[in-house]
Motif scaffolding. Structure first.
Motif, PDB file in Angstrom:
ATOM      1  N   ARG A 143       2.857  21.343  12.325  1.00 19.71           N
ATOM      2  CA  ARG A 143       3.085  21.622  13.895  1.00 19.71           C
ATOM      3  C   ARG A 143       3.129  23.099  14.603  1.00 19.71           C
ATOM      4  NH1 ARG A 143       9.082  18.991  13.468  1.00 19.71           N
ATOM      5  NH2 ARG A 143       8.144  16.738  13.180  1.00 19.71           N
ATOM      6  N   VAL A 144       2.899  23.840  13.926  1.00 21.82           N
ATOM      7  CA  VAL A 144       2.322  24.657  14.762  1.00 21.82           C
ATOM      8  C   VAL A 144       1.448  25.591  15.234  1.00 21.82           C
ATOM      9  CG1 VAL A 144       2.970  27.359  14.254  1.00 21.82           C
ATOM     10  CG2 VAL A 144       5.037  26.493  13.328  1.00 21.82           C
ATOM     11  N   TRP A 145       0.289  25.291  14.203  1.00 21.53           N
ATOM     12  CA  TRP A 145      -0.403  25.452  14.164  1.00 21.53           C
ATOM     13  C   TRP A 145      -1.266  23.850  15.211  1.00 21.53           C
ATOM     14  CZ3 TRP A 145      -5.302  26.174  15.679  1.00 21.53           C
ATOM     15  CH2 TRP A 145      -6.010  25.665  15.076  1.00 21.53           C
ATOM     16  N   GLY A 146      -0.775  23.154  15.741  1.00 21.65           N
ATOM     17  CA  GLY A 146      -1.341  21.903  16.187  1.00 21.65           C
ATOM     18  C   GLY A 146      -0.267  21.906  17.830  1.00 21.65           C
ATOM     19  N   THR A 192      -1.732  24.213  23.472  1.00 24.29           N
ATOM     20  CA  THR A 192      -1.426  25.227  23.961  1.00 24.29           C
ATOM     21  C   THR A 192      -2.442  25.539  25.037  1.00 24.29           C
ATOM     22  OG1 THR A 192       0.997  24.691  23.858  1.00 24.29           O
ATOM     23  CG2 THR A 192       0.259  26.430  24.618  1.00 24.29           C
ATOM     24  N   LEU A 193      -3.432  26.296  23.804  1.00 24.08           N
ATOM     25  CA  LEU A 193      -4.547  26.848  24.142  1.00 24.08           C
ATOM     26  C   LEU A 193      -5.288  26.286  24.551  1.00 24.08           C
ATOM     27  CD1 LEU A 193      -5.554  29.481  24.306  1.00 24.08           C
ATOM     28  CD2 LEU A 193      -6.617  29.383  22.113  1.00 24.08           C
ATOM     29  N   LEU A 202      -9.338  21.421  15.274  1.00 27.27           N
ATOM     30  CA  LEU A 202      -7.990  20.667  15.221  1.00 27.27           C
ATOM     31  C   LEU A 202      -8.239  19.086  14.784  1.00 27.27           C
ATOM     32  CD1 LEU A 202      -6.143  21.609  18.621  1.00 27.27           C
ATOM     33  CD2 LEU A 202      -5.635  22.116  16.364  1.00 27.27           C
ATOM     34  N   SER A 203      -9.815  18.834  15.024  1.00 26.49           N
ATOM     35  CA  SER A 203      -9.498  17.255  14.472  1.00 26.49           C
ATOM     36  C   SER A 203     -10.106  17.319  13.597  1.00 26.49           C
ATOM     37  CB  SER A 203     -11.128  16.551  14.952  1.00 26.49           C
ATOM     38  OG  SER A 203      -9.989  16.389  16.946  1.00 26.49           O
TER      39      SER A 203
END
Length: 403
Positions: free
Chosen positions: A44-47, A52-53, A89-90
């Protein structure tokens, strides 16, 4: 909100922001994935940070392109960052993050020139397909769900950008046309006022001097000259009003009468071609107006500059080398002749423009006799020959009437 223009007020700014922001609803898949129960905190933090960025980069890129000039580091750095985030992310999370490649394709299409975006869009699509291949569960449809939208939307946005540039150029061209039309109207008005007031004020000056010499010995003659001054002043006022409204169409016969009166008042003997006094059927109103302006300007110049004692006015038809028929107005005087500089003043320059717009031309120079000045205004003709008069209408009564 007009396409290709920055917002002019708060309402337009809000509208454009909503139009851009509404497409972020396609990120509902990754956001929903992060909010599902049982998702690890690290994911969750990484995603969340990555998303956001990514969204900030996308919005900064789009709004900066919309409202301000794009800098080179931002133009190329932001799309590269978005592509890197979409890939990371993907690859590390799940296939729902493949939608980020569509936003990356759109961003490159918006901010990069066509010669570069036509390669970056397929590159982004290729990276999407390579990353998506690692998810066996979507191999059957991810090409249609993500690959084709990334490729198609990117090239669609290229077309939209071309449309925006074309619209901007058309607006600039329309503003330029409006500016040129305003300048042309100012030139027309300046030309008309110069020709009208130059002629009328010259006549008023001459009659005023003549009336002054007649007083006090000849008060009756002086009163007649003053009455003429009043009439000329009133007519000048009417002419100026018509010139301002653009409705003035001078006639050759009317200008001939005014030129005769002005020249005779100045002590210049006038001999006029009878063709100037008759109605000429082969002349359009605009062409006759151009010749009438030429006659007025020529008479004014004879009075003000030549010092002539005799002036000759001619109207003839001539065939040119191009096998076209021209109507030529010639004004000859026996005055001082043309200046050595051969530089046209405001009156002749404006007259030359009038004749050019009517398809004719202006010629000036020494008179054929070697002394004096010659002005020739030529207008092309396509109608009946000079002197052709309207055939008299006949009726049964006139035929049967012995008288």
């Amino acid at each position: 909100m007009r396409i290709g223009q920055a917002p002019r007020n708060r309402r337009q700014a809000v509208g454009k922001t909503l139009w851009v922001g509404i497409w972020l609803l396609y990120l509902a898949g990754p956001v929903g994935r992060l909010l599902q129960p049982g998702v690890p905190t690290a994911e969750r933090v990484w995603g969340g940070l990555g998303l956001t960025l990514f969204v900030l980069s996308y919005l900064v890129l789009v709004f900066r392109h919309m409202w301000r000039k794009m800098t080179v580091p931002l133009q190329y750095g932001a799309p590269a960052l978005m592509l890197a985030l979409a890939t990371a992310l993907s690859w590390t999370l799940d296939f729902s993050w493949l939608v980020l490649f569509i936003f990356t394709s759109v961003a490159t299409a918006v901010v990069l020139p066509w010669r570069q975006s036509r390669w970056t869009i397929p590159l982004v699509t290729a990276v999407l397909l390579a990353v998506g291949a690692r998810y066996p569960e979507i191999r059957g449809y991810y090409l249609f769900a993500y690959g084709l939208p990334a490729l198609g939307t990117g090239f669609i946005m290229v077309g939209v950008q071309h449309l925006i540039h074309t619209t901007t150029e058309l607006r600039a061209a329309r503003e330029e046309v409006a500016r040129l039309a305003a300048n042309d109207e100012r030139l027309r008005l300046a030309r008309d006022l110069h020709d009208l007031l130059g002629h009328s004020l010259s006549l008023i000056t001459l009659k005023s001097e003549l009336a002054g010499r007649m007083l006090p010995d000849r008060p009756t003659d002086a009163a007649r000259q003053i009455a003429d001054i009043e009439q000329v002043s009133r007519q000048a006022l009417v002419d100026v009003r018509e010139a301002v409204t653009g409705y003035r169409r001078p006639r050759l016969a009317v200008e001939l009468a005014g030129a005769r009166a002005a020249l005779r008042t100045a002590g210049v003997e006038v001999s006029a071609d009878p063709a100037l006094e008759s109605e000429y059927r082969g002349l359009a109103p605009d062409e006759e107006g151009a010749l009438a302006w030429a006659l007025r300007e020529a008479a004014t110049n004879v009075i003000r500059h030549s010092g002539a004692r005799h002036c000759e006015l001619l109207l003839t038809e001539e065939w040119e080398a191009d096998e076209r028929r021209y109507l030529c107005l010639t004004v000859l005087d026996d005055g001082a002749g043309p200046p050595r500089t051969q530089h046209d003043g405001n009156g002749l320059s404006g007259l030359r423009e009038r004749l050019t717009r009517a398809g004719g031309r202006l010629e000036t120079g020494p008179a054929p006799r070697g002394r004096g000045f010659a002005l020739r205004a030529r207008i092309p003709l396509t109608a009946a020959p000079l002197g052709a008069a309207a055939a008299p209408e006949t009726s049964p009564e006139s035929v049967n009437d012995p008288a």
